[in-house]
Design a protein around this motif. Structure first.
Motif, PDB file in Angstrom:
ATOM      1  N   TRP A  46       0.827  -1.212   0.000  1.00  0.00           N
ATOM      2  CA  TRP A  46       0.000   0.000   0.000  1.00  0.00           C
ATOM      3  C   TRP A  46       0.862   1.263   0.000  1.00  0.00           C
ATOM      4  N   VAL A  47       2.012   1.186   0.676  1.00  0.00           N
ATOM      5  CA  VAL A  47       2.897   2.350   0.747  1.00  0.00           C
ATOM      6  C   VAL A  47       3.367   2.762  -0.638  1.00  0.00           C
ATOM      7  N   ASP A  48       3.469   1.793  -1.552  1.00  0.00           N
ATOM      8  CA  ASP A  48       3.952   2.103  -2.907  1.00  0.00           C
ATOM      9  C   ASP A  48       2.872   2.715  -3.797  1.00  0.00           C
ATOM     10  N   THR A  49       1.616   2.697  -3.352  1.00  0.00           N
ATOM     11  CA  THR A  49       0.538   3.228  -4.193  1.00  0.00           C
ATOM     12  C   THR A  49       0.210   4.687  -3.890  1.00  0.00           C
ATOM     13  N   VAL A  50       0.845   5.264  -2.887  1.00  0.00           N
ATOM     14  CA  VAL A  50       0.620   6.672  -2.584  1.00  0.00           C
ATOM     15  C   VAL A  50       1.776   7.475  -3.153  1.00  0.00           C
ATOM     16  N   LEU A  73      -3.320  11.969   2.966  1.00  0.00           N
ATOM     17  CA  LEU A  73      -2.413  11.369   2.002  1.00  0.00           C
ATOM     18  C   LEU A  73      -2.950  11.599   0.590  1.00  0.00           C
ATOM     19  N   ASN A  74      -2.044  11.569  -0.376  1.00  0.00           N
ATOM     20  CA  ASN A  74      -2.430  11.665  -1.784  1.00  0.00           C
ATOM     21  C   ASN A  74      -2.255  10.311  -2.436  1.00  0.00           C
ATOM     22  N   GLN A  75      -3.374   9.757  -2.905  1.00  0.00           N
ATOM     23  CA  GLN A  75      -3.365   8.426  -3.504  1.00  0.00           C
ATOM     24  C   GLN A  75      -3.044   8.554  -5.000  1.00  0.00           C
ATOM     25  N   SER A  76      -2.019   7.831  -5.446  1.00  0.00           N
ATOM     26  CA  SER A  76      -1.641   7.867  -6.861  1.00  0.00           C
ATOM     27  C   SER A  76      -2.670   7.132  -7.700  1.00  0.00           C
ATOM     28  N   VAL A  77      -2.937   7.683  -8.878  1.00  0.00           N
ATOM     29  CA  VAL A  77      -3.860   7.080  -9.838  1.00  0.00           C
ATOM     30  C   VAL A  77      -3.102   6.952 -11.155  1.00  0.00           C
ATOM     31  N   PRO A  78      -3.144   5.789 -11.820  1.00  0.00           N
ATOM     32  CA  PRO A  78      -2.384   5.623 -13.068  1.00  0.00           C
ATOM     33  C   PRO A  78      -2.702   6.683 -14.107  1.00  0.00           C
ATOM     34  N   ALA A  79      -3.970   7.054 -14.242  1.00  0.00           N
ATOM     35  CA  ALA A  79      -4.366   8.058 -15.234  1.00  0.00           C
ATOM     36  C   ALA A  79      -4.963   9.251 -14.500  1.00  0.00           C
ATOM     37  N   GLY A  80      -4.269  10.367 -14.517  1.00  0.00           N
ATOM     38  CA  GLY A  80      -4.788  11.566 -13.893  1.00  0.00           C
ATOM     39  C   GLY A  80      -3.989  11.962 -12.672  1.00  0.00           C
ATOM     40  N   PRO A  81      -4.364  13.108 -12.085  1.00  0.00           N
ATOM     41  CA  PRO A  81      -3.634  13.596 -10.907  1.00  0.00           C
ATOM     42  C   PRO A  81      -3.952  12.783  -9.673  1.00  0.00           C
ATOM     43  N   GLU A  95       5.008  10.026  -3.350  1.00  0.00           N
ATOM     44  CA  GLU A  95       6.264   9.908  -2.613  1.00  0.00           C
ATOM     45  C   GLU A  95       6.252  10.717  -1.320  1.00  0.00           C
ATOM     46  N   GLU A  96       5.675  11.930  -1.348  1.00  0.00           N
ATOM     47  CA  GLU A  96       5.676  12.740  -0.132  1.00  0.00           C
ATOM     48  C   GLU A  96       4.714  12.218   0.922  1.00  0.00           C
ATOM     49  N   SER A  97       3.775  11.299   0.527  1.00  0.00           N
ATOM     50  CA  SER A  97       2.803  10.739   1.474  1.00  0.00           C
ATOM     51  C   SER A  97       3.275   9.431   2.102  1.00  0.00           C
ATOM     52  N   ARG A  98       4.358   8.868   1.637  1.00  0.00           N
ATOM     53  CA  ARG A  98       4.799   7.558   2.142  1.00  0.00           C
ATOM     54  C   ARG A  98       5.176   7.567   3.623  1.00  0.00           C
ATOM     55  N   PRO A  99       5.867   8.598   4.130  1.00  0.00           N
ATOM     56  CA  PRO A  99       6.150   8.585   5.578  1.00  0.00           C
ATOM     57  C   PRO A  99       4.877   8.544   6.426  1.00  0.00           C
ATOM     58  N   LYS A 100       3.834   9.239   6.007  1.00  0.00           N
ATOM     59  CA  LYS A 100       2.585   9.216   6.781  1.00  0.00           C
ATOM     60  C   LYS A 100       1.887   7.870   6.640  1.00  0.00           C
ATOM     61  N   GLU A 105       3.412   4.952   6.297  1.00  0.00           N
ATOM     62  CA  GLU A 105       4.142   4.042   7.180  1.00  0.00           C
ATOM     63  C   GLU A 105       3.780   4.285   8.635  1.00  0.00           C
ATOM     64  N   ALA A 106       3.569   5.562   9.014  1.00  0.00           N
ATOM     65  CA  ALA A 106       3.156   5.860  10.385  1.00  0.00           C
ATOM     66  C   ALA A 106       1.786   5.268  10.676  1.00  0.00           C
ATOM     67  N   LEU A 107       0.875   5.302   9.712  1.00  0.00           N
ATOM     68  CA  LEU A 107      -0.447   4.702   9.914  1.00  0.00           C
ATOM     69  C   LEU A 107      -0.350   3.204  10.159  1.00  0.00           C
ATOM     70  N   LEU A 108       0.531   2.526   9.420  1.00  0.00           N
ATOM     71  CA  LEU A 108       0.684   1.085   9.606  1.00  0.00           C
ATOM     72  C   LEU A 108       1.280   0.770  10.982  1.00  0.00           C
ATOM     73  N   ARG A 109       2.174   1.627  11.468  1.00  0.00           N
ATOM     74  CA  ARG A 109       2.733   1.380  12.799  1.00  0.00           C
ATOM     75  C   ARG A 109       1.709   1.615  13.899  1.00  0.00           C
ATOM     76  N   GLU A 110       0.781   2.571  13.663  1.00  0.00           N
ATOM     77  CA  GLU A 110      -0.219   2.877  14.685  1.00  0.00           C
ATOM     78  C   GLU A 110      -1.395   1.912  14.681  1.00  0.00           C
ATOM     79  N   ALA A 111      -1.546   1.124  13.610  1.00  0.00           N
ATOM     80  CA  ALA A 111      -2.730   0.257  13.488  1.00  0.00           C
ATOM     81  C   ALA A 111      -2.887  -0.724  14.653  1.00  0.00           C
ATOM     82  N   PRO A 112      -1.821  -1.383  15.157  1.00  0.00           N
ATOM     83  CA  PRO A 112      -2.024  -2.365  16.250  1.00  0.00           C
ATOM     84  C   PRO A 112      -2.387  -1.726  17.578  1.00  0.00           C
TER      85      PRO A 112
END
Length: 476
Positions: A64-68, A94-102, A70-75, A77-84
């Motif tokens: 999932w970290v690879d689909t956001v 966060l900004n979610q990357s989309v193959p076509a479009g912004p 680049e500037e949103s990846r640290p946040k 990763e922080a969400l995954l650490r806080e989940a438990p």
């Protein structure tokens, strides 16, 4: 986090399909991750959202970290650490990357499924909020531009208010006290008129004029307008014409009052006797005198012009275009007026005056433009100079130019094609010479008469060797 009081009892019979429906409905976008943070499934809260995330199926099997972005990846990763951690979920932008479009802005929170290596990512679509913020920013910018324009307009009108040579004041419509006055009013009445308590605007006039000014203001208050009144100032030395207009500012009514001195300057300072003598001189002058509007229509003319134009009365001339009588060609009066506007008074402009019954006379025209005291108008002095012309040749006689005579002698000796080409050159040269003469060697006006650009005119002047062409005279 405050959860259900008895989830085992209230949700104990909830199957997997029902739980998936509930989880998907809890957010706009729901992402299910395994223990390694790899996307295993994706759900949307509505069918309208799915097309916006074109290519979302390619997320499955990727971290999932690879689909956001680049500037949103640290946040992420922080969400995954806080989940438990069994605490209140922390929402992160966060900004979610989309193959076509912004990239799509989303507000994400995470939760770990108990006793399972599963993490659920809940996402809320921020695009409506972002669009609303954008509209808010645009509205704020538009308001700032409007405020800036209002401030600029206020500055311009305040500057005009202070620069006015006539006294202008803003008066309270109820108490008749001066609220604001320009510099001319301060010089006339003293700067303490507006600041003095207990004094009213009426005290600026003599005892006989105060009731008249008060009645005029009452008429403006009731009807919106009233005729100007002519009264004397308190010192009794000068007369002023008082006019007023009603203004509404919030809930208050104000008068904008202007004072004008009838005999401040100009011809009016001559007095009735002086004006009468001046008009008598114009009426009896041997030279023709015409006053015309900006469009060239005649306003008035003296008897000398009526005689030259073969018109019986001034009423017949009034309203007629001056170009009907003045100028050899239709554009000569336009050239005269253009020079008048651009360079001021014109003297000794040579042209012809045509009478209503066909008589013509050579004239010299001097003209001036008057822009004060009303709409701009033109004054023309027209002098008959036909007697100055050489008696050996009448002014109306048409002579054939020498180059044309030479061309006629070539008929039968050279082919017609060459003769036509030579004739064209001669006519072109004669037309350019005539235009330069009519415009007083003003090459810009001559080019306009001939329908040429200035560059083309200079090329032809150089070709025929006309005029004194210097390099600094040529257009750039």
């Amino acid at each position: 986090m405050l959860g259900f009081a008895a989830p085992g009892k209230s949700l104990g019979d909830l199957d997997a399909e029902s739980a998936a429906t509930v989880i998907a409905a809890a957010a706009d976008v729901t992402i299910l991750l395994d223990g390694a943070g790899v996307i295993r499934d994706v759900a949307f809260g509505s069918e309208e959202l799915a097309p916006s995330f074109e290519g979302w199926r390619s997320w499955i099997g990727r971290a999932w970290v690879d689909t956001v972005t680049e500037e949103s990846r640290p946040k992420a990763e922080a969400l995954l650490r806080e989940a438990p951690k069994p605490s209140v979920p922390r929402w992160r932008h966060l900004n979610q990357s989309v193959p076509a479009g912004p990239a799509i802005p989303l507000l994400y929170a995470s939760a770990r499924v108990a006793n399972q290596q599963r993490t659920v990512i809940f996402g809320r679509d921020l695009r409506p909020v972002s669009a609303l913020q954008q509209r808010l920013v645009q509205a704020q910018q538009a308001m700032e531009r409007d405020y800036a324009r209002l401030r600029q307009a206020e500055t311009r009108y305040r500057l005009l208010f202070q620069m006015s040579a006539e006294p202008v004041m803003v008066i309270d419509a109820v108490a008749l006290r001066v609220v604001e006055a320009n510099l001319a009013a301060d010089r006339l009445f003293g700067a303490d008129l507006a600041s003095s308590t207990g004094r009213t605007f009426l005290e600026a006039f003599d005892a006989a004029g105060q009731p008249r000014v008060q009645a005029m203001l009452a008429g403006v208050r009731s009807a919106g307008q009233a005729d100007d009144v002519l009264v004397r100032l308190a010192d009794g030395e000068r007369e002023v014409a008082v006019s007023a207009a009603l203004l509404r500012q919030e809930k208050a009514a104000l008068f904008l009052v202007r004072l004008a001195f009838p005999n401040a300057a100009g011809v009016s300072s001559l007095g009735p006797a002086g004006r009468s003598r001046l008009l008598e001189f114009v009426e009896s002058a041997p030279d023709a005198f015409v006053v015309a509007k900006e469009d060239g229509t005649i306003l008035s003319a003296n008897p000398a012009f009526l005689e030259m134009a073969e018109i019986a009365t001034e009423e017949q001339a009034r309203g007629e275009p001056l170009s009907r009588f003045l100028g050899r060609h239709g554009f000569e009066l336009d050239v005269l007026i253009a020079n008048l506007r651009a360079r001021g008074p014109v003297r000794l402009f040579e042209t012809r005056l045509r009478g209503a019954h066909g008589a013509q006379s050579a004239v010299e025209v001097s003209a001036v433009i008057v822009v004060e005291g009303g709409p701009p108008c033109f004054g023309f002095t027209i002098r008959d100079v036909g007697k100055r012309l050489a008696p050996s040749q009448p002014a109306e006689a048409l002579t054939m130019p020498r180059p044309v005579e030479q061309l006629t002698e070539l008929v039968g000796r050279v082919p017609l094609k060459e003769l036509v080409r030579e004739a064209t050159d001669v006519i072109e040269r004669l037309a350019i010479e005539a235009a330069l003469e009519l415009s007083g060697d003003n090459r810009a006006s001559a080019a306009e008469m001939l329908g040429l650009s200035r560059q083309s005119l200079y090329v032809k002047l150089r070709r025929y060797g006309l005029g004194d062409l210097d390099s600094q005279d040529e257009p750039s």
